[in-house]
Design a protein around this motif. Structure first.
Motif, PDB file in Angstrom:
ATOM      1  N   TRP A  89       0.832  -1.203   0.000  1.00 58.43           N
ATOM      2  CA  TRP A  89       0.000   0.000   0.000  1.00 58.43           C
ATOM      3  C   TRP A  89       0.866   1.253   0.000  1.00 58.43           C
ATOM      4  O   TRP A  89       0.635   2.180  -0.763  1.00 58.43           O
ATOM      5  N   TYR A  90       1.905   1.271   0.847  1.00 59.26           N
ATOM      6  CA  TYR A  90       2.801   2.429   0.891  1.00 59.26           C
ATOM      7  C   TYR A  90       3.577   2.566  -0.415  1.00 59.26           C
ATOM      8  O   TYR A  90       3.808   3.693  -0.888  1.00 59.26           O
ATOM      9  N   LEU A  91       3.984   1.459  -1.012  1.00 59.87           N
ATOM     10  CA  LEU A  91       4.667   1.529  -2.304  1.00 59.87           C
ATOM     11  C   LEU A  91       3.741   2.074  -3.386  1.00 59.87           C
ATOM     12  O   LEU A  91       4.144   2.893  -4.212  1.00 59.87           O
ATOM     13  N   ILE A  92       2.499   1.618  -3.383  1.00 57.91           N
ATOM     14  CA  ILE A  92       1.536   2.097  -4.377  1.00 57.91           C
ATOM     15  C   ILE A  92       1.257   3.582  -4.185  1.00 57.91           C
ATOM     16  O   ILE A  92       1.223   4.351  -5.161  1.00 57.91           O
ATOM     17  N   LEU A  93       1.061   4.020  -2.939  1.00 57.97           N
ATOM     18  CA  LEU A  93       0.841   5.446  -2.693  1.00 57.97           C
ATOM     19  C   LEU A  93       2.038   6.288  -3.133  1.00 57.97           C
ATOM     20  O   LEU A  93       1.875   7.378  -3.694  1.00 57.97           O
ATOM     21  N   GLY A  94       3.252   5.780  -2.896  1.00 59.74           N
ATOM     22  CA  GLY A  94       4.454   6.501  -3.316  1.00 59.74           C
ATOM     23  C   GLY A  94       4.564   6.614  -4.823  1.00 59.74           C
ATOM     24  O   GLY A  94       4.938   7.673  -5.343  1.00 59.74           O
ATOM     25  N   THR A  95       4.229   5.540  -5.532  1.00 60.38           N
ATOM     26  CA  THR A  95       4.302   5.616  -6.993  1.00 60.38           C
ATOM     27  C   THR A  95       3.227   6.529  -7.564  1.00 60.38           C
ATOM     28  O   THR A  95       3.461   7.205  -8.558  1.00 60.38           O
ATOM     29  N   ILE A  96       2.066   6.578  -6.922  1.00 62.01           N
ATOM     30  CA  ILE A  96       1.012   7.485  -7.390  1.00 62.01           C
ATOM     31  C   ILE A  96       1.411   8.930  -7.142  1.00 62.01           C
ATOM     32  O   ILE A  96       1.234   9.794  -8.015  1.00 62.01           O
ATOM     33  N   GLN A  97       1.962   9.215  -5.963  1.00 59.73           N
ATOM     34  CA  GLN A  97       2.398  10.589  -5.666  1.00 59.73           C
ATOM     35  C   GLN A  97       3.522  11.031  -6.590  1.00 59.73           C
ATOM     36  O   GLN A  97       3.591  12.189  -6.986  1.00 59.73           O
ATOM     37  N   ALA A  98       4.420  10.103  -6.945  1.00 59.40           N
ATOM     38  CA  ALA A  98       5.533  10.434  -7.834  1.00 59.40           C
ATOM     39  C   ALA A  98       5.133  10.355  -9.310  1.00 59.40           C
ATOM     40  O   ALA A  98       5.936  10.676 -10.178  1.00 59.40           O
TER      41      ALA A  98
END
Length: 116
Positions: A18-27
């Protein structure tokens, strides 16, 4: 542990993905988002295939020089010396997932100086 690697909530593997997915969406790194999602799908297919083979395929026994007879599938009892560690590990994975927010907050506050 297979469900945790796949990313099933509330296990600890879900929150890391979940944190990886949120990071890729923000970036706005859409190729990396697709890699994470496809890898989760591939993990699900591979792990469920392994579980299918382990739990739903009848065992065959090698009889050596004896005649081959059809034998009904049997289940062996798991000794407590093997069952207790597996149960403890499963409980640990669930608790680590449920309390991941608290754990991450304390680690981040400890690891990152107050100036950030």
């Amino acid at each position: 542990s297979a469900l945790s690697v796949i990313g099933v909530p509330p296990l600890c593997g879900f929150f890391s993905k979940w944190y990886l997915i949120l990071g890729t969406i923000q970036a706005k790194q859409w190729p990396f988002l697709m890699v994470i999602l496809v890898s989760s799908l591939l993990n699900a297919v591979l792990f469920f295939r392994v579980l299918e083979i382990v739990y739903f395929t009848p065992r065959t026994s090698s009889t050596g020089d004896y005649e081959h007879h059809e034998r009904a599938a049997t289940l062996d009892r798991v000794p407590l010396s093997e069952l207790i560690p597996m149960a403890c590990f499963a409980i640990f994975i669930i608790l680590l997932g449920v309390f991941s927010g608290t754990i991450i907050t304390h680690i981040i506050n400890f690891a990152i100086p107050g100036t950030f």
